[in-house]
Design a protein around this motif. Structure first.
Motif, mmCIF file in Angstrom:
data_model
loop_
_atom_site.group_PDB
_atom_site.id
_atom_site.type_symbol
_atom_site.label_atom_id
_atom_site.label_comp_id
_atom_site.label_asym_id
_atom_site.label_seq_id
_atom_site.Cartn_x
_atom_site.Cartn_y
_atom_site.Cartn_z
ATOM 1 N N VAL A 187 2.220 1.641 -3.422
ATOM 2 C CA VAL A 187 1.112 2.407 -4.296
ATOM 3 C C VAL A 187 1.150 3.874 -3.949
ATOM 4 O O VAL A 187 0.920 4.480 -4.995
ATOM 5 N N VAL A 188 1.092 4.237 -2.785
ATOM 6 C CA VAL A 188 0.762 5.682 -2.525
ATOM 7 C C VAL A 188 1.892 6.378 -3.127
ATOM 8 O O VAL A 188 1.719 7.626 -3.586
ATOM 9 N N TRP A 211 -4.401 6.727 3.889
ATOM 10 C CA TRP A 211 -3.469 6.916 3.194
ATOM 11 C C TRP A 211 -4.166 7.003 1.483
ATOM 12 O O TRP A 211 -3.798 7.906 0.717
ATOM 13 N N CYS A 212 -4.974 5.790 1.399
ATOM 14 C CA CYS A 212 -5.339 5.712 0.040
ATOM 15 C C CYS A 212 -6.663 6.867 -0.426
ATOM 16 O O CYS A 212 -6.513 7.238 -1.572
ATOM 17 N N ILE A 266 -5.805 1.359 -5.941
ATOM 18 C CA ILE A 266 -6.294 1.793 -4.569
ATOM 19 C C ILE A 266 -7.749 1.643 -4.304
ATOM 20 O O ILE A 266 -8.080 1.068 -3.314
ATOM 21 N N TRP A 304 -4.121 2.507 6.911
ATOM 22 C CA TRP A 304 -3.806 2.471 5.576
ATOM 23 C C TRP A 304 -4.750 2.990 4.808
ATOM 24 O O TRP A 304 -4.416 3.465 3.737
ATOM 25 N N VAL A 347 0.865 -1.254 0.107
ATOM 26 C CA VAL A 347 -0.050 -0.281 -0.177
ATOM 27 C C VAL A 347 0.858 1.345 0.094
ATOM 28 O O VAL A 347 0.711 2.319 -0.726
ATOM 29 N N VAL A 372 -8.567 -1.120 -1.202
ATOM 30 C CA VAL A 372 -9.588 -0.552 -0.351
ATOM 31 C C VAL A 372 -10.640 -1.705 -0.144
ATOM 32 O O VAL A 372 -11.190 -2.219 0.963
ATOM 33 N N VAL A 398 -4.745 9.850 -1.342
ATOM 34 C CA VAL A 398 -4.153 9.946 -2.599
ATOM 35 C C VAL A 398 -5.156 10.049 -3.558
ATOM 36 O O VAL A 398 -5.127 10.955 -4.576
ATOM 37 N N ALA A 400 -2.040 3.687 -10.083
ATOM 38 C CA ALA A 400 -2.177 3.594 -8.637
ATOM 39 C C ALA A 400 -3.566 3.923 -8.371
ATOM 40 O O ALA A 400 -4.080 3.507 -7.045
ATOM 41 N N ALA A 459 1.525 7.029 -6.703
ATOM 42 C CA ALA A 459 0.527 7.867 -7.281
ATOM 43 C C ALA A 459 1.282 9.246 -7.496
ATOM 44 O O ALA A 459 0.592 10.252 -7.806
#
Length: 204
Positions: free
Chosen positions: A32-33, A74-75, A50, A71, A29, A54, A78, A46, A36
């Motif tokens: 991926v952040v 965070w997604c 995401i 986490w 994760v 999720v 983004v 990304a 992005a």
């Protein structure tokens, strides 16, 4: 950047991620952040990853644990940032995916509360985040790209469901303006979104 190969890539990646251990999933994760923030093709990938992360991994908003780092937040951060991406395709995709996640996460009572707090709704005396959300929605509802405007209306519709019709007055006016959009598909989307708001208000 084509949709079909990207969808196949996301599907394959998620098959691997699902069998990872929890710590490795969180590390992915984070990757991926960071992705992005890269090139447009990576940002687009990304954004789609995401959505799947999720919706597929356990407890994205931390309602079943006491972890300090959530986490799923965070997604969401983004996706919110990518809603204002320089690329129209990424803006549209981010808005559409965020709309799907709002609908998905609002199904649970506890996740709905966390989602509202993240977006700044329901915080007494603190309207900064909410104001930022409404400002973003107003801009995207008037975006020069039709796909972005349509995705923004979908997000507004899902937010009205989450908030029980409590959407900013200026956003509602923007939706009303969209009913006169040159594109028929946009006018239909705007009418559908406004109908959802009216229905929710009558339900109150």
């Amino acid at each position: 950047e084509k949709a079909e190969p990207r969808a196949l890539a996301v599907e394959s990646i998620m098959e691997v991620v699902k069998v990872m251990g929890f710590d490795d999933q969180i590390a992915f994760v984070k990757y991926v952040v960071q992705m992005a923030q890269g090139k447009s093709s990576l940002r687009l990938l990304a954004v789609d990853l995401i959505l799947n992360l999720v919706m597929s991994l356990k407890d994205p908003l931390g309602v079943e644990s006491e972890e300090s780092e959530v986490w799923g937040i965070w997604c969401l951060e983004v996706l919110l940032k990518r809603c204002s991406d320089v690329s129209g395709a990424i803006r549209a995709r981010a808005l559409s995916n965020l709309a799907q996640l709002v609908g998905f996460l609002s199904r649970g009572e506890r996740t709905s509360v966390v989602l509202k707090e993240f977006m700044g709704f329901g915080k007494v005396g603190d309207g900064n985040v909410e104001g930022g959300m409404n400002d973003m929605l107003r801009r995207r509802c008037m975006d020069d790209k039709a796909a972005v405007r349509k995705a923004a209306l979908l997000l507004v519709t899902n937010l009205t469901s989450l908030l029980g019709g409590a959407i900013d007055e200026v956003v509602l006016k923007t939706m009303g303006m969209a009913c006169s959009d040159p594109l028929i598909s946009m006018r239909k989307a705007a009418i559908t979104a406004l109908s959802e708001v009216v229905y929710l208000l009558f339900e109150l």
